[in-house]
Write an enzyme that holds these catalytic residues in place. Sequence first.
Site, PDB file in Angstrom:
ATOM      1  N   ASP A 329       0.805  -1.217   0.000  1.00  0.00           N
ATOM      2  CA  ASP A 329       0.000   0.000   0.000  1.00  0.00           C
ATOM      3  C   ASP A 329       0.843   1.273   0.000  1.00  0.00           C
ATOM      4  O   ASP A 329       0.357   2.332  -0.380  1.00  0.00           O
ATOM      5  CB  ASP A 329      -0.966   0.008   1.194  1.00  0.00           C
ATOM      6  CG  ASP A 329      -2.156  -0.921   0.940  1.00  0.00           C
ATOM      7  OD1 ASP A 329      -2.504  -1.140  -0.239  1.00  0.00           O
ATOM      8  OD2 ASP A 329      -2.722  -1.437   1.910  1.00  0.00           O
ATOM      9  N   ILE A 335       0.425   5.848   1.418  1.00  0.00           N
ATOM     10  CA  ILE A 335      -0.638   5.902   2.429  1.00  0.00           C
ATOM     11  C   ILE A 335      -0.981   7.337   2.813  1.00  0.00           C
ATOM     12  O   ILE A 335      -2.013   7.570   3.421  1.00  0.00           O
ATOM     13  CB  ILE A 335      -0.342   5.046   3.685  1.00  0.00           C
ATOM     14  CG1 ILE A 335       0.994   5.402   4.328  1.00  0.00           C
ATOM     15  CG2 ILE A 335      -0.425   3.568   3.348  1.00  0.00           C
ATOM     16  CD1 ILE A 335       1.204   4.701   5.683  1.00  0.00           C
ATOM     17  N   TYR A 413     -10.039  -1.761   3.100  1.00  0.00           N
ATOM     18  CA  TYR A 413      -9.550  -1.788   4.476  1.00  0.00           C
ATOM     19  C   TYR A 413      -9.313  -0.390   5.033  1.00  0.00           C
ATOM     20  O   TYR A 413      -8.943   0.521   4.303  1.00  0.00           O
ATOM     21  CB  TYR A 413      -8.188  -2.512   4.510  1.00  0.00           C
ATOM     22  CG  TYR A 413      -8.214  -3.765   5.332  1.00  0.00           C
ATOM     23  CD1 TYR A 413      -8.624  -4.964   4.765  1.00  0.00           C
ATOM     24  CD2 TYR A 413      -7.838  -3.765   6.663  1.00  0.00           C
ATOM     25  CE1 TYR A 413      -8.654  -6.123   5.513  1.00  0.00           C
ATOM     26  CE2 TYR A 413      -7.864  -4.927   7.409  1.00  0.00           C
ATOM     27  CZ  TYR A 413      -8.275  -6.093   6.832  1.00  0.00           C
ATOM     28  OH  TYR A 413      -8.302  -7.241   7.570  1.00  0.00           O
TER      29      TYR A 413
END
Length: 671
Positions: A329, A335, A413
Amino acid sequence: MTDEDQDSQGAACRRSARQDRHPLDPLDGNEIRQAVAILRRERPVNAEARFVSVSLNEPAKSQIAFADPACSADASQPAGAGQAAPGAAAAPREAFIVLIEPRQHMLYEAVVSLAADSVVSWRPVPGARGPVTLWEYAECQRVAAADPRIRAGLERRGITNPAQVLFEPWGIGTFTAAEEAERRVMWTLLFYRAQADDNPYAKPIHGLTAVVDLDDMTVVRVEDLGVVPFPPGDGAYAADRVGPLRDTLKPLEIVQPDGPSFEVDGWEVRWQRWRFRLGFTAREGLILHTIGYEDRGRVRPVIWRASVAELFIPYADPQPFLSWRNAFDIGEYGIGIMANSLERGCDCLGEIRYFDVQLANSSGEPYQVRNAICLHEEDSGLLWKHFDADLGTTETRRSRRLVVSFIITASNYEYAFYWYFYQDGSIEFEVKLTGIVLTSALAPGETSDFGTLVAPQTLATHHQHFLSVRLDMAVDGLRNTVYEVDTEAMPPGPGNLSRTAFRPVRRPLRRESEAQRVIDPLRGRYWLVANPGSKNQLGHEAGYKLVPGSNILAFSHPDSPVTQRAAFATRHLWVTPYQPEERFPAGDYPNQHPGGAGLPDWTEADRPIENTDVVLWYTLGSHHITRPEDWPVMPAERAGFALKPAGFFGQNPALDVAPNHPQTPKSRSTT
Ligand code: ABN
Ligand code: CU
């Protein structure tokens, strides 16, 4: 110094901090705009160039004062790190820019000096497959949805309106077909929203994918492995879809009538004895700089820089359509760009100070993420207590902690990242994992070893989450040694007649090859970062220990391309000597990388790491064997570790915390 002098010095500190940017402050919108304008003026940046990030090019450590001595409580003491701070405010502001030239299929890195209004460096990085930019993400969704082969595939599944389909671009890793291996591609996962506000993960569109070339923005391949019927459920979880709601909770108010106990000056935070600065980038999100603890009027460094530097999620299912699932990610997306705008009363409670951050969009223009970082205090239960039964007296202190947090949404998520600072000198890192588990569709009656049935025909695939937390340590200065400390039981014998003896055994990690370690809870293993040149009042080396919590290693085979790319996750601890360019454990550009970059590559040199400026890379794994209770939205799962002073102080540093309430009067029992 008179009180008046001190007052005016304090005011000067506050003024200068307001007016001048500190060298570690993240770029603001004007600086992003200016940096991009300079680069466009001086280098052949094409109109269609896609900006991955425009972030602060952090100055060299030698240019930073760990804490501004003039502004610390006792100005006569030197800056904590023992580092000269030759004009911290004078360190030139520079931007680090990463962009992609899609027609050239080339990634470029530039350093731009804002102070000198010029480009300091500009270089192509051949072979680097940059992360997906925000614009590319949206375009990738659009071209996949427009593709006639995808439309035909959707129609085979009874879907005529692609607007009801969620297209999620995912990193493809090394699972490319031979003819696309040299291209910058992503594959897409598809989910169907039967009703506008349905949970899309309740209806995975199994077997259908578009592989999209991000540079050319074309669909290079569509795969359709055949129709698997949709699960019947809707996976609803919103309050208006799941009622009736319980209404039995009475209000619990968090009131801080006199405001918070922290002070914020620009990006600097002071709370109790803690001092640190905040930063933020598109790639890492929150960064903590120059974390120090004020001890008898002197700010003593603990950590130079802390951040989450990679986040890797391997999935367990080896079946054709599912085996490609894994994500980086940070390296494939970033992020920081996934940061939520946080909401008072929901994400954090109490007296909150939010920080807005400025990032660059794919055209290099600044945009703001409001309330990206949250700063607040929490009661955290008991700090210390003793009841003296003889005297009949009790001394109790409640613990308050300072929390710095941010939350991201990475497709299905959510990850909420928390750094906790405590009054006893401890720091904790915690991640809370929530959101929606990734699903695939099963035929009626089918089950699988590789996931849990969480709703009819809905398989939540087992998986793991690995965070690499980069801790550039500076315990009382830059020269630190890392020890592994295990506890060993002594063999029975003349020195251990009771057969109860045990003792800690510490061993220095002298070279990089010795510093690739895994946890060992049954030996009580921890790692101590100590400064051999700094002793406490009792003669101990000043140290901080990294205490693991529960952890796990990857189950993917060491030879698998997935593990090769995420080699950092094969160990819980790596220690490297500080090198400014060594920032990301799977290398600078993990997207589609064949593996071996970053930690495994750097540590080949087997550099010495004793009594030097060290970086600890802690791999924090969360093992996720999915449960029915994780559906349709997952209760937050926690993972973390602690950094605790061990020899840093000469006694409990929280003795001076004032009691909340009057303590019981001293009255020696006469019975
Ligand atoms: N977890 C992979 C991912 C992240 C963000 C957006 C899409 C997919
Ligand atoms: Cu999970």
